[in-house]
Design an enzyme around this catalytic site. Structure first.
Site, PDB file in Angstrom:
ATOM      1  N   ARG A  10      41.462  42.683  32.961  1.00 18.81           N
ATOM      2  CA  ARG A  10      42.291  42.498  31.870  1.00 18.81           C
ATOM      3  C   ARG A  10      42.663  43.948  31.034  1.00 18.81           C
ATOM      4  O   ARG A  10      43.489  43.809  30.278  1.00 18.81           O
ATOM      5  CB  ARG A  10      41.967  41.431  31.022  1.00 18.81           C
ATOM      6  CG  ARG A  10      42.672  40.124  31.060  1.00 18.81           C
ATOM      7  CD  ARG A  10      41.981  39.004  30.295  1.00 18.81           C
ATOM      8  NE  ARG A  10      42.961  38.054  29.895  1.00 18.81           N
ATOM      9  CZ  ARG A  10      42.639  36.840  30.235  1.00 18.81           C
ATOM     10  NH1 ARG A  10      42.050  36.544  30.950  1.00 18.81           N
ATOM     11  NH2 ARG A  10      43.580  35.814  29.766  1.00 18.81           N
ATOM     12  N   ARG A  21      50.375  22.067  27.918  1.00 16.57           N
ATOM     13  CA  ARG A  21      49.238  22.251  28.955  1.00 16.57           C
ATOM     14  C   ARG A  21      48.164  21.490  28.532  1.00 16.57           C
ATOM     15  O   ARG A  21      47.820  21.462  27.208  1.00 16.57           O
ATOM     16  CB  ARG A  21      48.687  23.654  28.900  1.00 16.57           C
ATOM     17  CG  ARG A  21      47.347  23.979  29.772  1.00 16.57           C
ATOM     18  CD  ARG A  21      47.312  25.447  30.305  1.00 16.57           C
ATOM     19  NE  ARG A  21      46.743  26.043  29.269  1.00 16.57           N
ATOM     20  CZ  ARG A  21      46.740  27.480  29.685  1.00 16.57           C
ATOM     21  NH1 ARG A  21      46.692  27.935  30.771  1.00 16.57           N
ATOM     22  NH2 ARG A  21      46.382  28.228  28.646  1.00 16.57           N
TER      23      ARG A  21
HETATM   24  P1  AMP Z   1      42.119  32.655  29.907  1.00 17.73           P
HETATM   25  O1  AMP Z   1      41.235  31.330  30.337  1.00 17.73           O
HETATM   26  O2  AMP Z   1      41.859  33.501  31.268  1.00 17.73           O
HETATM   27  O3  AMP Z   1      43.276  32.363  29.495  1.00 17.73           O
HETATM   28  O4  AMP Z   1      41.283  33.383  29.074  1.00 17.73           O
HETATM   29  C1  AMP Z   1      40.795  32.844  27.383  1.00 17.73           C
HETATM   30  C2  AMP Z   1      40.321  33.910  26.687  1.00 17.73           C
HETATM   31  O5  AMP Z   1      39.288  34.318  27.135  1.00 17.73           O
HETATM   32  C3  AMP Z   1      41.187  35.279  26.600  1.00 17.73           C
HETATM   33  O6  AMP Z   1      42.212  35.070  25.593  1.00 17.73           O
HETATM   34  C4  AMP Z   1      40.093  36.294  26.135  1.00 17.73           C
HETATM   35  O7  AMP Z   1      39.854  36.035  24.722  1.00 17.73           O
HETATM   36  C5  AMP Z   1      38.913  35.714  26.948  1.00 17.73           C
HETATM   37  N1  AMP Z   1      38.770  36.609  28.299  1.00 17.73           N
HETATM   38  C6  AMP Z   1      39.145  36.041  29.498  1.00 17.73           C
HETATM   39  N2  AMP Z   1      39.178  36.863  30.309  1.00 17.73           N
HETATM   40  C7  AMP Z   1      38.701  38.098  29.887  1.00 17.73           C
HETATM   41  C8  AMP Z   1      38.581  39.334  30.193  1.00 17.73           C
HETATM   42  N3  AMP Z   1      38.896  39.809  31.481  1.00 17.73           N
HETATM   43  N4  AMP Z   1      38.351  40.322  29.259  1.00 17.73           N
HETATM   44  C9  AMP Z   1      38.055  39.691  28.095  1.00 17.73           C
HETATM   45  N5  AMP Z   1      38.352  38.861  27.503  1.00 17.73           N
HETATM   46  C10 AMP Z   1      38.716  37.766  28.510  1.00 17.73           C
END
Ligand code: AMP
Length: 205
Positions: A85, A118
């Site tokens: 990310r 969601r």
């Molecule tokens: P997601 O489930 O992919 O929407 O991720 C939820 C939250 O997890 C994000 O808003 C970040 O706070 C953290 N997160 C997920 N993937 C990453 C990543 N690759 N790098 C840093 N933080 C992450």
């Protein structure tokens, strides 16, 4: 096959990743899911992670990259959902020999509407949308029978922050993979079935 799926919050990357992993027998890893699990356990580490998740900020790069590398150790075929990310994360996995990168394209307005609907199951593994992708039995996960809940970071103010982070940190990652000729942009505004068919057509599977 080594696939990466990127996209803003609520773009459907998790849904597509889950389906692809099942059908193509790929190891599916979503750092977000693992981070939420750690928060649920209320460990010292979980409490620290929670501060980032609640604000919609990225968890520090070095920590997440280490987590990913540990999970992918000895895995030949995988699908990474929501990683990398940031440019730093992308460069840190240059050695992974990625086959293809999909970037889901959806506007913030659509995401805000979608995420209000969601729901995820208590294990955090399965995602639903109350009208577009409903469970068979209202409020209950099809796979593990747990109750469906709303993610804490799916409230409008946090979504806006997550979108801001996406624009600043993740758009450069998409450009990075474009330069490496690994990128395919997917119209994420379509229904999940159409998106899935498009992805499969590109993969020739
Ligand atoms: P997601 O489930 O992919 O929407 O991720 C939820 C939250 O997890 C994000 O808003 C970040 O706070 C953290 N997160 C997920 N993937 C990453 C990543 N690759 N790098 C840093 N933080 C992450």
């Amino acid at each position: 096959m080594r696939i990466i799926i990127l996209g803003p919050p609520g773009s459907g990357k998790g849904t597509i990743a889950e389906k692809l992993a099942k059908e193509l027998k790929l190891f599916h890893f979503s750092p977000g899911e693992l981070l939420r699990e750690e928060v649920q356990k209320q460990t010292t580490l979980g409490k620290e992670i929670k501060q980032y998740l609640d604000k919609g900020e990225l968890v520090p790069n070095a920590f997440v990259t280490q987590l990913v590398k540990l999970e992918l150790k000895n895995k030949k075929n995988f699908i990474l959902d929501g990683f990398p990310r940031s440019l730093e994360q992308a460069k840190d996995i240059d050695d992974l020999k990625i086959t293809i990168v999909f970037a889901m394209d959806v506007s913030e307005t659509i995401v805000l509407k979608r995420l209000a609907q969601r729901r995820i199951c208590a294990t955090g593994e399965h995602t639903y949308h109350r009208t577009i992708l409903p469970p068979k039995k209202k409020g209950i996960c099809d796979y593990d029978g747990t109750k469906l809940i709303q993610r804490k970071d799916d409230k409008p103010s946090t979504i806006k922050e997550r979108f801001k982070v996406y624009r600043k940190e993740t758009i450069p990652v998409i450009q990075y993979f474009k330069r490496k000729k690994l990128l395919d942009i997917i119209d994420g505004t379509q229904d999940p079935e159409t998106v899935y068919t498009t992805v499969k057509r590109i993969l020739h599977t």
